[in-house]
Design a protein around this motif. Structure first.
Motif, mmCIF file in Angstrom:
data_model
loop_
_atom_site.group_PDB
_atom_site.id
_atom_site.type_symbol
_atom_site.label_atom_id
_atom_site.label_comp_id
_atom_site.label_asym_id
_atom_site.label_seq_id
_atom_site.Cartn_x
_atom_site.Cartn_y
_atom_site.Cartn_z
ATOM 1 N N UNK A 1 0.833 -1.209 0.000
ATOM 2 C CA UNK A 1 0.000 0.000 0.000
ATOM 3 C C UNK A 1 0.862 1.252 0.000
ATOM 4 N N UNK A 2 1.940 1.226 0.793
ATOM 5 C CA UNK A 2 2.839 2.384 0.836
ATOM 6 C C UNK A 2 3.497 2.599 -0.528
ATOM 7 N N UNK A 3 3.967 1.482 -1.115
ATOM 8 C CA UNK A 3 4.594 1.589 -2.445
ATOM 9 C C UNK A 3 3.585 2.072 -3.487
ATOM 10 N N UNK A 4 2.356 1.548 -3.389
ATOM 11 C CA UNK A 4 1.322 1.947 -4.352
ATOM 12 C C UNK A 4 1.006 3.432 -4.207
ATOM 13 N N UNK A 5 0.934 3.899 -2.962
ATOM 14 C CA UNK A 5 0.650 5.326 -2.743
ATOM 15 C C UNK A 5 1.748 6.187 -3.350
ATOM 16 N N UNK A 6 2.994 5.775 -3.212
ATOM 17 C CA UNK A 6 4.093 6.544 -3.797
ATOM 18 C C UNK A 6 4.031 6.527 -5.322
ATOM 19 N N UNK A 7 3.753 5.339 -5.871
ATOM 20 C CA UNK A 7 3.681 5.229 -7.331
ATOM 21 C C UNK A 7 2.529 6.065 -7.910
ATOM 22 N N UNK A 8 1.352 5.997 -7.242
ATOM 23 C CA UNK A 8 0.228 6.797 -7.733
ATOM 24 C C UNK A 8 0.507 8.291 -7.582
ATOM 25 N N UNK A 9 1.241 8.646 -6.586
ATOM 26 C CA UNK A 9 1.632 10.052 -6.448
ATOM 27 C C UNK A 9 2.535 10.481 -7.582
ATOM 28 N N UNK A 10 3.467 9.613 -7.936
ATOM 29 C CA UNK A 10 4.356 9.934 -9.054
ATOM 30 C C UNK A 10 3.585 10.025 -10.365
ATOM 31 N N UNK A 11 2.606 9.113 -10.549
ATOM 32 C CA UNK A 11 1.802 9.151 -11.764
ATOM 33 C C UNK A 11 0.944 10.423 -11.804
ATOM 34 N N UNK A 12 0.400 10.813 -10.674
ATOM 35 C CA UNK A 12 -0.414 12.040 -10.620
ATOM 36 C C UNK A 12 0.444 13.256 -10.972
ATOM 37 N N UNK A 13 1.664 13.284 -10.453
ATOM 38 C CA UNK A 13 2.566 14.404 -10.743
ATOM 39 C C UNK A 13 2.917 14.449 -12.235
ATOM 40 N N UNK A 14 3.188 13.268 -12.803
ATOM 41 C CA UNK A 14 3.541 13.217 -14.220
ATOM 42 C C UNK A 14 2.363 13.662 -15.078
ATOM 43 N N UNK A 15 1.133 13.210 -14.733
ATOM 44 C CA UNK A 15 -0.052 13.597 -15.505
ATOM 45 C C UNK A 15 -0.313 15.086 -15.382
ATOM 46 N N UNK A 16 -0.115 15.624 -14.189
ATOM 47 C CA UNK A 16 -0.348 17.043 -13.966
ATOM 48 C C UNK A 16 0.646 17.884 -14.777
ATOM 49 N N UNK A 17 1.898 17.478 -14.798
ATOM 50 C CA UNK A 17 2.893 18.223 -15.572
ATOM 51 C C UNK A 17 2.590 18.163 -17.075
ATOM 52 N N UNK A 18 2.152 16.992 -17.517
ATOM 53 C CA UNK A 18 1.793 16.857 -18.931
ATOM 54 C C UNK A 18 0.623 17.763 -19.264
ATOM 55 N N UNK A 19 -0.348 17.824 -18.356
ATOM 56 C CA UNK A 19 -1.507 18.701 -18.584
ATOM 57 C C UNK A 19 -1.051 20.150 -18.682
ATOM 58 N N UNK A 20 -0.114 20.551 -17.826
ATOM 59 C CA UNK A 20 0.381 21.933 -17.851
ATOM 60 C C UNK A 20 1.093 22.224 -19.171
ATOM 61 N N UNK A 21 1.844 21.255 -19.673
ATOM 62 C CA UNK A 21 2.550 21.450 -20.930
ATOM 63 C C UNK A 21 1.556 21.620 -22.087
ATOM 64 N N UNK A 22 0.530 20.736 -22.092
ATOM 65 C CA UNK A 22 -0.456 20.802 -23.160
ATOM 66 C C UNK A 22 -1.261 22.091 -23.097
ATOM 67 N N UNK A 23 -1.601 22.534 -21.905
ATOM 68 C CA UNK A 23 -2.370 23.774 -21.763
ATOM 69 C C UNK A 23 -1.537 24.977 -22.220
ATOM 70 N N UNK A 24 -0.248 24.904 -21.904
ATOM 71 C CA UNK A 24 0.636 25.994 -22.338
ATOM 72 C C UNK A 24 0.770 26.017 -23.855
ATOM 73 N N UNK A 25 0.642 24.835 -24.453
ATOM 74 C CA UNK A 25 0.749 24.732 -25.904
ATOM 75 C C UNK A 25 -0.587 25.039 -26.583
ATOM 76 N N UNK A 26 -1.625 25.312 -25.816
ATOM 77 C CA UNK A 26 -2.926 25.677 -26.374
ATOM 78 C C UNK A 26 -3.843 24.508 -26.597
ATOM 79 N N UNK A 27 -3.486 23.300 -26.069
ATOM 80 C CA UNK A 27 -4.334 22.115 -26.234
ATOM 81 C C UNK A 27 -5.096 21.872 -24.937
ATOM 82 N N UNK A 28 -6.155 22.643 -24.762
ATOM 83 C CA UNK A 28 -6.900 22.586 -23.506
ATOM 84 C C UNK A 28 -7.604 21.248 -23.302
ATOM 85 N N UNK A 29 -8.148 20.682 -24.380
ATOM 86 C CA UNK A 29 -8.885 19.418 -24.238
ATOM 87 C C UNK A 29 -7.960 18.302 -23.753
ATOM 88 N N UNK A 30 -6.771 18.203 -24.375
ATOM 89 C CA UNK A 30 -5.809 17.185 -23.935
ATOM 90 C C UNK A 30 -5.309 17.483 -22.533
#
Length: 237
Positions: free
Chosen positions: A67-96
């Motif tokens: 559970x501890x490992x899973x929580x860390x992994x999901x946190x890393x995945x959330x961070x990666x998804x959030x950063x990708x969303x920021x990149x896409x929004x900055x590039x003008x791709x709001x839907x993605x």
């Protein structure tokens, strides 16, 4: 057997006052043999229960680590998804960008659930760890008690053997006393003295007989002398 039952029995047996039990026993050796059998059986039974308890604890600990490992992994995945969303929004791709933000939220939700499961397991892990430690300590004490019981039994057997040998020796001494060897020697000595006295009596009797014979010879000699002198008187010589 439940954990509490095992813990209770292990604790009770580990704290048993062996000396007090022996003091109350009519036959200490038989009681020691019985206690050794009971302790051996209880230790084997407790070892199985403790092993099962430890196994259960290790499974809970493994689930907690997952559970501890899973929580860390999901946190890393959330961070990666959030950063990708920021990149896409900055590039003008709001839907993605929104799609990746939603993925980040899903990851954060699973991270939260994993963290909650890990926290829920922690009190159980702590309590089971305390129980396992107590059971281990109790088992060690029981093993020490078993060693003490065996030592007591061996000591008691040796003392009983020594006491029996001493009693046999004392019985032998008593039987010798009853025969009164000094009295036997005294009676034998009296018998010898009587034999010696009889021998002395025989010697004295023999000596008195010889004296009488010599006295008789002496008296015969005097009579001959008298007859000779009478004859001389008559002959005028």
């Amino acid at each position: 057997m439940t954990k509490q039952t095992v813990l209770g029995r292990v604790t009770q047996l580990a704290r048993a006052n062996i000396n007090a039990l022996l003091d109350q026993a009519e036959d200490p050796q038989k009681m020691l043999d019985q206690l050794i059998r009971e302790y051996t059986g209880n230790i084997a039974e407790a070892e199985q229960a403790v092993a099962a308890t430890i196994g259960s604890l290790r499974l809970v600990e493994q689930d907690h680590r997952e559970d501890v490992d899973a929580a860390r992994e999901w946190g890393q995945k959330a961070l990666a998804a959030s950063r990708k969303a920021d990149e896409l929004r900055a590039a003008g791709s709001s839907a993605d960008a929104d799609r990746f933000d939603n993925l980040a939220k899903v990851a954060l939700g699973r991270q939260l659930r994993s963290e909650q499961e890990a926290r829920t397991a922690e009190p159980s892990i702590a309590s089971q760890t305390v129980v396992v430690d107590k059971l281990k300590t109790g088992l060690e004490q029981m093993r020490a008690r078993l060693t003490q019981l065996k030592s007591k039994r061996d000591e008691l057997v040796a003392r009983a053997s020594s006491a029996q040998a001493q009693n046999r020796m004392m019985d032998a001494v008593k039987s010798i006393d009853v025969m009164d060897p000094a009295g036997e020697l005294g009676r034998f000595e009296d018998k010898v003295r009587r034999e010696e006295a009889r021998a002395v009596g025989k010697e004295e009797l023999a000596a008195s007989s010889l004296d009488a014979q010599f006295e008789q010879l002496d008296s015969l000699g005097d009579g001959a002398e008298i007859e000779a002198r009478l004859t001389a008187l008559k002959s005028g010589t």
